[in-house]
Design a protein around this motif. Structure first.
Motif, PDB file in Angstrom:
ATOM      1  N   LEU A   9      75.360  43.408  22.763  1.00  0.00           N
ATOM      2  CA  LEU A   9      75.006  42.029  22.418  1.00  0.00           C
ATOM      3  C   LEU A   9      76.159  41.092  22.726  1.00  0.00           C
ATOM      4  CD1 LEU A   9      73.165  42.482  19.004  1.00  0.00           C
ATOM      5  CD2 LEU A   9      72.162  42.102  21.253  1.00  0.00           C
ATOM      6  N   TYR A  10      77.368  41.519  22.423  1.00  0.00           N
ATOM      7  CA  TYR A  10      78.542  40.705  22.693  1.00  0.00           C
ATOM      8  C   TYR A  10      78.688  40.452  24.194  1.00  0.00           C
ATOM      9  CZ  TYR A  10      83.389  39.208  22.931  1.00  0.00           C
ATOM     10  OH  TYR A  10      84.532  38.507  23.195  1.00  0.00           O
ATOM     11  N   SER A  11      78.457  41.475  24.996  1.00  0.00           N
ATOM     12  CA  SER A  11      78.643  41.326  26.435  1.00  0.00           C
ATOM     13  C   SER A  11      77.590  40.417  27.069  1.00  0.00           C
ATOM     14  CB  SER A  11      78.659  42.700  27.115  1.00  0.00           C
ATOM     15  OG  SER A  11      77.431  43.342  26.928  1.00  0.00           O
ATOM     16  N   TRP A  12      76.410  40.321  26.475  1.00  0.00           N
ATOM     17  CA  TRP A  12      75.359  39.449  27.006  1.00  0.00           C
ATOM     18  C   TRP A  12      75.406  38.042  26.415  1.00  0.00           C
ATOM     19  CZ3 TRP A  12      72.072  40.146  30.965  1.00  0.00           C
ATOM     20  CH2 TRP A  12      71.966  41.431  31.478  1.00  0.00           C
ATOM     21  N   SER A  13      76.229  37.826  25.412  1.00  0.00           N
ATOM     22  CA  SER A  13      76.216  36.554  24.689  1.00  0.00           C
ATOM     23  C   SER A  13      76.606  35.370  25.561  1.00  0.00           C
ATOM     24  CB  SER A  13      77.134  36.625  23.481  1.00  0.00           C
ATOM     25  OG  SER A  13      78.479  36.784  23.894  1.00  0.00           O
ATOM     26  N   PHE A  14      77.608  35.525  26.412  1.00  0.00           N
ATOM     27  CA  PHE A  14      78.023  34.412  27.255  1.00  0.00           C
ATOM     28  C   PHE A  14      76.920  34.019  28.225  1.00  0.00           C
ATOM     29  CE2 PHE A  14      79.919  32.755  31.173  1.00  0.00           C
ATOM     30  CZ  PHE A  14      80.497  31.598  30.665  1.00  0.00           C
ATOM     31  N   LEU A  15      76.255  34.995  28.812  1.00  0.00           N
ATOM     32  CA  LEU A  15      75.177  34.703  29.759  1.00  0.00           C
ATOM     33  C   LEU A  15      74.012  33.991  29.073  1.00  0.00           C
ATOM     34  CD1 LEU A  15      74.184  35.045  32.673  1.00  0.00           C
ATOM     35  CD2 LEU A  15      73.112  37.167  31.930  1.00  0.00           C
ATOM     36  N   ILE A  16      73.644  34.429  27.881  1.00  0.00           N
ATOM     37  CA  ILE A  16      72.549  33.790  27.145  1.00  0.00           C
ATOM     38  C   ILE A  16      72.917  32.349  26.788  1.00  0.00           C
ATOM     39  CG2 ILE A  16      71.181  33.888  25.016  1.00  0.00           C
ATOM     40  CD1 ILE A  16      70.480  36.063  27.034  1.00  0.00           C
ATOM     41  N   THR A  17      74.153  32.135  26.333  1.00  0.00           N
ATOM     42  CA  THR A  17      74.598  30.786  26.001  1.00  0.00           C
ATOM     43  C   THR A  17      74.631  29.904  27.242  1.00  0.00           C
ATOM     44  OG1 THR A  17      75.948  31.723  24.238  1.00  0.00           O
ATOM     45  CG2 THR A  17      76.413  29.458  24.866  1.00  0.00           C
ATOM     46  N   LEU A  18      75.088  30.446  28.349  1.00  0.00           N
ATOM     47  CA  LEU A  18      75.136  29.703  29.597  1.00  0.00           C
ATOM     48  C   LEU A  18      73.740  29.333  30.084  1.00  0.00           C
ATOM     49  CD1 LEU A  18      76.927  28.639  31.913  1.00  0.00           C
ATOM     50  CD2 LEU A  18      76.571  30.838  33.026  1.00  0.00           C
ATOM     51  N   ILE A  19      72.802  30.249  30.017  1.00  0.00           N
ATOM     52  CA  ILE A  19      71.418  29.968  30.428  1.00  0.00           C
ATOM     53  C   ILE A  19      70.822  28.876  29.551  1.00  0.00           C
ATOM     54  CG2 ILE A  19      69.089  30.941  30.485  1.00  0.00           C
ATOM     55  CD1 ILE A  19      70.382  33.581  31.412  1.00  0.00           C
ATOM     56  N   GLY A  20      71.032  28.962  28.248  1.00  0.00           N
ATOM     57  CA  GLY A  20      70.531  27.933  27.345  1.00  0.00           C
ATOM     58  C   GLY A  20      71.123  26.569  27.642  1.00  0.00           C
ATOM     59  N   THR A  21      72.410  26.526  27.951  1.00  0.00           N
ATOM     60  CA  THR A  21      73.067  25.262  28.267  1.00  0.00           C
ATOM     61  C   THR A  21      72.538  24.667  29.562  1.00  0.00           C
ATOM     62  OG1 THR A  21      75.045  26.045  27.147  1.00  0.00           O
ATOM     63  CG2 THR A  21      75.305  24.165  28.618  1.00  0.00           C
ATOM     64  N   VAL A  22      72.364  25.481  30.579  1.00  0.00           N
ATOM     65  CA  VAL A  22      71.834  24.999  31.861  1.00  0.00           C
ATOM     66  C   VAL A  22      70.403  24.500  31.694  1.00  0.00           C
ATOM     67  CG1 VAL A  22      71.156  25.729  34.189  1.00  0.00           C
ATOM     68  CG2 VAL A  22      73.386  26.378  33.272  1.00  0.00           C
ATOM     69  N   ILE A  23      69.593  25.235  30.945  1.00  0.00           N
ATOM     70  CA  ILE A  23      68.217  24.788  30.690  1.00  0.00           C
ATOM     71  C   ILE A  23      68.232  23.446  29.962  1.00  0.00           C
ATOM     72  CG2 ILE A  23      66.121  25.267  29.365  1.00  0.00           C
ATOM     73  CD1 ILE A  23      66.526  28.214  29.993  1.00  0.00           C
ATOM     74  N   PHE A  24      69.127  23.293  28.988  1.00  0.00           N
ATOM     75  CA  PHE A  24      69.198  22.040  28.237  1.00  0.00           C
ATOM     76  C   PHE A  24      69.591  20.876  29.135  1.00  0.00           C
ATOM     77  CE2 PHE A  24      70.763  18.931  25.238  1.00  0.00           C
ATOM     78  CZ  PHE A  24      69.844  19.035  24.202  1.00  0.00           C
ATOM     79  N   ILE A  25      70.523  21.090  30.053  1.00  0.00           N
ATOM     80  CA  ILE A  25      70.941  20.033  30.974  1.00  0.00           C
ATOM     81  C   ILE A  25      69.793  19.656  31.900  1.00  0.00           C
ATOM     82  CG2 ILE A  25      72.447  19.540  32.938  1.00  0.00           C
ATOM     83  CD1 ILE A  25      74.586  21.229  31.478  1.00  0.00           C
ATOM     84  N   ILE A  26      69.075  20.633  32.414  1.00  0.00           N
ATOM     85  CA  ILE A  26      67.947  20.354  33.310  1.00  0.00           C
ATOM     86  C   ILE A  26      66.823  19.652  32.566  1.00  0.00           C
ATOM     87  CG2 ILE A  26      66.123  21.444  34.681  1.00  0.00           C
ATOM     88  CD1 ILE A  26      68.225  23.586  35.422  1.00  0.00           C
ATOM     89  N   VAL A  27      66.533  20.115  31.365  1.00  0.00           N
ATOM     90  CA  VAL A  27      65.415  19.565  30.571  1.00  0.00           C
ATOM     91  C   VAL A  27      65.679  18.137  30.157  1.00  0.00           C
ATOM     92  CG1 VAL A  27      64.355  19.828  28.288  1.00  0.00           C
ATOM     93  CG2 VAL A  27      64.528  21.768  29.800  1.00  0.00           C
ATOM     94  N   SER A  28      66.929  17.745  30.058  1.00  0.00           N
ATOM     95  CA  SER A  28      67.210  16.367  29.641  1.00  0.00           C
ATOM     96  C   SER A  28      66.676  15.346  30.645  1.00  0.00           C
ATOM     97  CB  SER A  28      68.715  16.178  29.457  1.00  0.00           C
ATOM     98  OG  SER A  28      69.399  16.286  30.688  1.00  0.00           O
ATOM     99  N   HIS A  29      66.277  15.799  31.819  1.00  0.00           N
ATOM    100  CA  HIS A  29      65.696  14.914  32.833  1.00  0.00           C
ATOM    101  C   HIS A  29      64.165  14.937  32.853  1.00  0.00           C
ATOM    102  CE1 HIS A  29      69.668  14.130  34.401  1.00  0.00           C
ATOM    103  NE2 HIS A  29      69.894  15.432  34.436  1.00  0.00           N
ATOM    104  N   PHE A  30      63.569  15.777  32.016  1.00  0.00           N
ATOM    105  CA  PHE A  30      62.106  15.853  31.944  1.00  0.00           C
ATOM    106  C   PHE A  30      61.542  14.618  31.230  1.00  0.00           C
ATOM    107  CE2 PHE A  30      61.414  20.758  32.064  1.00  0.00           C
ATOM    108  CZ  PHE A  30      61.920  20.778  33.338  1.00  0.00           C
ATOM    109  N   PRO A  31      60.272  14.278  31.496  1.00  0.00           N
ATOM    110  CA  PRO A  31      59.657  13.179  30.737  1.00  0.00           C
ATOM    111  C   PRO A  31      59.395  13.596  29.300  1.00  0.00           C
ATOM    112  CG  PRO A  31      58.035  14.207  32.151  1.00  0.00           C
ATOM    113  CD  PRO A  31      59.356  14.827  32.496  1.00  0.00           C
ATOM    114  N   GLU A  32      59.364  12.610  28.428  1.00  0.00           N
ATOM    115  CA  GLU A  32      59.130  12.910  27.025  1.00  0.00           C
ATOM    116  C   GLU A  32      57.640  12.988  26.793  1.00  0.00           C
ATOM    117  OE1 GLU A  32      60.943  11.235  23.023  1.00  0.00           O
ATOM    118  OE2 GLU A  32      62.176  10.996  24.817  1.00  0.00           O
TER     119      GLU A  32
END
Length: 62
Positions: A39-62
């Motif tokens: 779990l520790y070894s996958w934690s950075f990748l999961i956090t990174l994926i969530g952050t990238v998704i959040f940045i991309i989604v901020s451009h979606f329509p509401e």
């Protein structure tokens, strides 16, 4: 629940932001737990994926 899924399928901001926030929180919890190295070894990748998704989604329509 069906509103959440339909929001994901229609690329609306709310459901995708919730999914990204859950992934970020999950990654942080995985990072701080002392029991499983896998779990520790996958934690950075999961956090990174969530952050990238959040940045991309901020451009979606509401």
């Amino acid at each position: 629940m069906s509103n959440f899924i339909s929001g994901l399928l229609r690329f609306r901001r709310g459901p995708w932001e919730m999914l990204a926030s859950i992934l970020i929180a999950l990654g942080v919890v995985m990072l701080m737990q002392p029991f499983a190295i896998t779990l520790y070894s996958w934690s950075f990748l999961i956090t990174l994926i969530g952050t990238v998704i959040f940045i991309i989604v901020s451009h979606f329509p509401e």
